[in-house]
Design a protein around this motif. Sequence first.
Motif, short mmCIF file in Angstrom:
data_model
loop_
_atom_site.label_atom_id
_atom_site.label_comp_id
_atom_site.label_asym_id
_atom_site.label_seq_id
_atom_site.Cartn_x
_atom_site.Cartn_y
_atom_site.Cartn_z
N PHE A 295 0.84 -1.21 0.00
CA PHE A 295 0.00 0.00 0.00
C PHE A 295 0.87 1.26 0.00
CE2 PHE A 295 -2.46 3.04 2.79
CZ PHE A 295 -3.37 3.42 1.82
N ILE A 296 1.90 1.27 0.83
CA ILE A 296 2.81 2.43 0.93
C ILE A 296 3.54 2.65 -0.38
CG2 ILE A 296 4.95 3.24 2.04
CD1 ILE A 296 3.87 1.85 4.61
N ASN A 297 4.10 1.55 -0.91
CA ASN A 297 4.88 1.66 -2.15
C ASN A 297 4.04 2.14 -3.31
OD1 ASN A 297 7.18 0.87 -0.89
ND2 ASN A 297 6.97 -1.28 -1.44
N GLU A 298 2.86 1.60 -3.44
CA GLU A 298 2.03 1.91 -4.59
C GLU A 298 1.44 3.32 -4.52
OE1 GLU A 298 -0.67 -1.10 -5.80
OE2 GLU A 298 1.08 -2.20 -6.58
N ASN A 299 1.34 3.87 -3.33
CA ASN A 299 0.71 5.18 -3.18
C ASN A 299 1.70 6.28 -2.76
OD1 ASN A 299 -2.33 4.58 -3.53
ND2 ASN A 299 -1.57 2.98 -2.15
N ASN A 300 2.99 5.91 -2.84
CA ASN A 300 4.07 6.86 -2.50
C ASN A 300 3.81 7.55 -1.16
OD1 ASN A 300 5.47 6.38 -4.91
ND2 ASN A 300 4.00 7.72 -5.99
N LEU A 301 3.55 6.80 -0.15
CA LEU A 301 3.25 7.37 1.16
C LEU A 301 4.48 7.26 2.07
CD1 LEU A 301 -0.19 5.64 1.63
CD2 LEU A 301 0.17 8.02 1.00
N THR A 302 4.48 8.10 3.06
CA THR A 302 5.56 7.97 4.05
C THR A 302 5.27 6.74 4.90
OG1 THR A 302 4.34 9.52 5.37
CG2 THR A 302 6.28 10.37 4.26
N PRO A 303 6.29 5.94 5.15
CA PRO A 303 6.03 4.66 5.84
C PRO A 303 5.74 4.83 7.33
CG PRO A 303 8.36 4.87 5.40
CD PRO A 303 7.72 6.10 4.87
N GLN A 304 4.72 5.60 7.65
CA GLN A 304 4.37 5.77 9.06
C GLN A 304 3.03 5.10 9.33
OE1 GLN A 304 4.78 10.11 9.29
NE2 GLN A 304 6.04 9.72 11.10
N PHE A 305 3.10 3.88 9.71
CA PHE A 305 1.87 3.12 9.95
C PHE A 305 1.94 2.42 11.29
CE2 PHE A 305 0.54 3.86 5.71
CZ PHE A 305 -0.82 3.62 5.72
N ILE A 306 0.83 2.38 11.94
CA ILE A 306 0.77 1.62 13.20
C ILE A 306 -0.27 0.52 13.01
CG2 ILE A 306 0.14 1.70 15.66
CD1 ILE A 306 0.98 4.70 15.57
N ILE A 307 0.17 -0.68 13.26
CA ILE A 307 -0.81 -1.78 13.24
C ILE A 307 -1.13 -2.12 14.67
CG2 ILE A 307 -1.18 -4.20 12.64
CD1 ILE A 307 0.37 -3.74 10.12
N GLN A 308 -2.37 -1.90 15.00
CA GLN A 308 -2.78 -2.13 16.38
C GLN A 308 -3.45 -3.50 16.46
OE1 GLN A 308 -4.26 1.35 18.44
NE2 GLN A 308 -5.93 0.08 19.22
N GLY A 309 -2.87 -4.41 17.19
CA GLY A 309 -3.39 -5.78 17.25
C GLY A 309 -4.29 -6.01 18.45
N TYR A 310 -5.41 -6.63 18.19
CA TYR A 310 -6.28 -7.09 19.28
C TYR A 310 -6.39 -8.59 19.11
CZ TYR A 310 -7.71 -2.20 19.23
OH TYR A 310 -7.73 -0.85 19.23
N GLU A 311 -5.90 -9.34 20.05
CA GLU A 311 -5.94 -10.80 19.89
C GLU A 311 -7.32 -11.32 20.24
OE1 GLU A 311 -2.84 -12.74 21.97
OE2 GLU A 311 -1.29 -11.97 20.62
N GLU A 312 -7.95 -11.89 19.25
CA GLU A 312 -9.27 -12.48 19.48
C GLU A 312 -9.07 -13.92 19.96
OE1 GLU A 312 -11.93 -10.79 19.20
OE2 GLU A 312 -13.53 -12.27 19.27
N PHE A 313 -9.84 -14.35 20.90
CA PHE A 313 -9.78 -15.70 21.50
C PHE A 313 -8.47 -15.94 22.24
CE2 PHE A 313 -11.76 -16.31 17.19
CZ PHE A 313 -13.04 -16.01 17.62
N ALA A 314 -7.86 -14.89 22.71
CA ALA A 314 -6.62 -15.07 23.46
C ALA A 314 -6.94 -15.58 24.86
CB ALA A 314 -5.87 -13.76 23.54
N ILE A 315 -5.97 -16.22 25.46
CA ILE A 315 -6.16 -16.75 26.82
C ILE A 315 -5.97 -15.62 27.83
CG2 ILE A 315 -5.33 -18.48 28.49
CD1 ILE A 315 -6.52 -19.68 25.89
N PRO A 316 -6.94 -15.39 28.69
CA PRO A 316 -6.81 -14.28 29.64
C PRO A 316 -5.71 -14.52 30.67
CG PRO A 316 -8.85 -15.50 30.02
CD PRO A 316 -8.20 -16.14 28.86
N GLU A 317 -5.34 -13.45 31.32
CA GLU A 317 -4.29 -13.53 32.34
C GLU A 317 -4.71 -14.49 33.46
OE1 GLU A 317 -2.19 -10.10 34.55
OE2 GLU A 317 -2.55 -9.44 32.47
N GLY A 318 -3.77 -15.18 34.01
CA GLY A 318 -4.09 -16.10 35.12
C GLY A 318 -4.23 -17.54 34.65
N TYR A 319 -4.34 -17.72 33.34
CA TYR A 319 -4.42 -19.08 32.79
C TYR A 319 -3.11 -19.41 32.09
CZ TYR A 319 -9.45 -19.13 33.60
OH TYR A 319 -10.68 -19.12 34.17
#
Lengths: 323, 385
Positions: free
Chosen positions: B165-189
Amino acid sequence: MVEVNNLNVIFGKVHIVHDVSFTVNEGEVIGLFGISGAGKTTIIRVLTCQIDKKNWNGNVRVTGLSPANKKNHPKILSNIGYVPQLELLNLYFELSPLVNVEVFTSTYGISKKEARRIAKELFEILDIPMDTWKKRVKHMSGGEKKRLSMAIGLIHNPNVLFLDEPTTGVDASKRYDILSYLKKLNQKLKTTMFIITHDLEAALICDKTAILREGKLLEFDTPQKLILSLPSEGLVARFTIENLNEKLIDMINKFEPVRKVLRVGNEVIEILMDDFEQNLPNLIQFLINKGIKIKSMSRDIASFRRFFQIRIQEEEEKEKTLN
Amino acid sequence: MYRIIRQIKKEFKLLWTDKFNLILAIIIPPVVILLFGSMLNAIPPTPQPVPCVVISYDSNTIINPNNYTESRINNYTIPYVNAVNKSELLKLEYFYNASEEIYAMETARMQLISGKIKVIISIPTDFSEFIIWGLPALIDCIPDSSDVQHIQDNLNAVYDSVKIFINENNLTPQFIIQGYEEFAIPEGYSLRFNYNATLLLSFIAFGVSMVLTILVVVQEKPVARLLLTPVKRTEILLSKYFAYMLVLILQIILLIISTMVCGLYLVGSLFDFFLALYIVGFSGLSMGLFISSISKTKTEANQLFFAFMIVILLLSGIFIPIDAMPIYLQVFAYILPLSHGDPMIKSVVTKGKSVFGFDFYVLLGISFLFLIISFIIFKKRRYEV
């Protein structure tokens, strides 16, 4: 109770049983005797619905029902009992005798309470010690297992009981015990019994005996009648002769009234002949004249064992002449 | 020496009398290696593309902070979706415009539960606006965390699309990928326990019930004698099934209790969990009784068990994902119980999915198929006393 008419059993090209016919009445003990491959077990398998109709033909009825019709099988199987040669085929060794009884009685729809009552009765007749009733079968002695196996065969009070080699694998002293138990059961319960056996002593408790050879029924009658059919109604002269050998036996055979000379021991022979009473002194004279040294002599009635031996020998000789 | 040679000859003669066992012993090892080899060789050098959904909340209008007027801007959603399509690491399954489909996220989550997709890529409202202003743009990424070994693969695939996406649109490579883990094991397990327990559970439920039943027909000597009573063959086999099905209930209850005690984080219901394990165990029971019905001796049954287990282990997607196998092996793999058992248990435990899905019915079908075959074989089997 059991009728067999012109029974033939054929597997592929092998003709195992040839035209066998006999009738067994209620309460009789029948002994099926014959050397291995005689067809004893095959006949019993037909009677116990184990062989498909396509492999046999003839008119067979067990307790009035034909095993040819598959619909009759459950009824026939309810009317018969079976005691296999090996106890491990009849008993769950890891279970107790009482649980074994329950397993088999449940197949006939007998309640647990009734099963225990019958078991107690049979165990007492068969002298199965009470302290073994709740222990695992594998801990019982060989004789106890054998008797328990018989009890399982009789547990639903069948009309006909089939026993496969009941005395095989049992030591000599116990063989007679087993046979006497069978006779006791037969007399008390009036059960018709079929005993398949190599053990000719079993004839002692049989009302009728069948002698089979290579799928053919040679004889079917009471042991007494069969013995009476021998020359001089089965009277035999038993001689102990010094240095007995085949040459001497051939020599004795040359005495004209002699019908059969059977070597029954190292130095012992039994002689069957025509007009026994009349010819016995002449035979003794003949032996003395030939220089044969007689150590001892006695007279007796032939046993079923002798009859069997003679009958099988006759067949073999007949076959040899034909070939 | 002569005696030893004669003894060796005798051993070979004895071996020859049981040709079936001999064939199994000689044929199975090379067959296993061939299977393994063909599976590994068939895996493409590049990883399989990750199936994904893109949901766009992006707006193509901005509000001027000075005069509060609305003006239109370039929308970067479509160029990003094009980049996803161009990425060899991603496979776009669905694209939702949240302004038109208000339940887009719920739909995507359902697809994540069902396993159709492995990652949800969510484009936030101010995505295009941030790019225009030269600020770091944000992409929300929700990977399927029930498959712990592949979380990083999923994230890498999303990074790849961003790069394109960055290369094709000549954008500055400033991207943040924010991850939310779905079905992750909660703390304590325990993460390790939870991620490995599902595989272990399917193995235990399947294997133990199979081991328990492989000898039940073949070692029961008095069966031939029982058949000389009015009891029917079907009744004998059916009673075995019922007895071992009851044992299986107890076995599964104990399995559940022990895994709970060890700290299993169960998202789904206990009933679904029980049923999932039970159907896996039932398929093992049916296969065990099938082996017992076709075997003539105990040794034969043990050999067949070994052969079955090796094939099941190799082709059930434990070592190599089924989708990566050659087609002819995939067909075979999908009729094996553990190919369905493990994913089914995993989705019940980690995603809370209902047990009544495709895998459950396939397992039910496999179990009944083996049950029917066992009955036919047992009915035709020759028993003589």
